[in-house]
Design a protein around this motif. Structure first.
Motif, short mmCIF file in Angstrom:
data_model
loop_
_atom_site.label_atom_id
_atom_site.label_comp_id
_atom_site.label_asym_id
_atom_site.label_seq_id
_atom_site.Cartn_x
_atom_site.Cartn_y
_atom_site.Cartn_z
N THR A 7 0.86 -1.25 0.05
CA THR A 7 0.08 0.13 0.07
C THR A 7 0.84 1.24 -0.05
O THR A 7 0.69 2.15 -0.71
CB THR A 7 -0.88 -0.09 1.35
N ILE A 11 1.12 4.11 -2.89
CA ILE A 11 0.76 5.41 -2.70
C ILE A 11 1.85 6.35 -3.20
O ILE A 11 1.71 7.46 -3.91
CB ILE A 11 0.67 5.55 -1.15
N THR A 12 3.10 6.00 -2.70
CA THR A 12 4.23 6.62 -3.25
C THR A 12 4.61 6.87 -4.61
O THR A 12 4.62 7.92 -5.48
CB THR A 12 5.65 5.86 -2.71
N ARG A 15 1.74 9.23 -6.00
CA ARG A 15 2.12 10.56 -5.83
C ARG A 15 3.21 11.09 -6.76
O ARG A 15 3.09 11.99 -7.32
CB ARG A 15 2.56 10.88 -4.57
#
Length: 57
Positions: A7, A11-12, A15
């Motif tokens: 997760t 997310i990284t 972004r």
């Protein structure tokens, strides 16, 4: 634990992709504006050349 790591990695990644997309869109906007300005300049020069080449009495 593995789910949390995946997760966090997703997310990284998202972004970073969002940053890249914003930069790409900004560059595209700058190129569009340059194109618009060059077209206006070209059209303006063409109009002034036609007027000057038309001659007079």
């Amino acid at each position: 634990m593995a789910v949390a790591a995946v997760t966090a990695a997703v997310i990284t990644y998202l972004r970073r992709q969002a940053v890249r997309l914003r930069e790409t869109e900004r560059r595209a906007g700058m190129l569009d504006e340059r194109h618009r300005l060059s077209r206006e300049i070209h059209e303006g020069l063409g109009a002034s050349t036609v007027g000057a080449a038309g001659g007079g009495p």
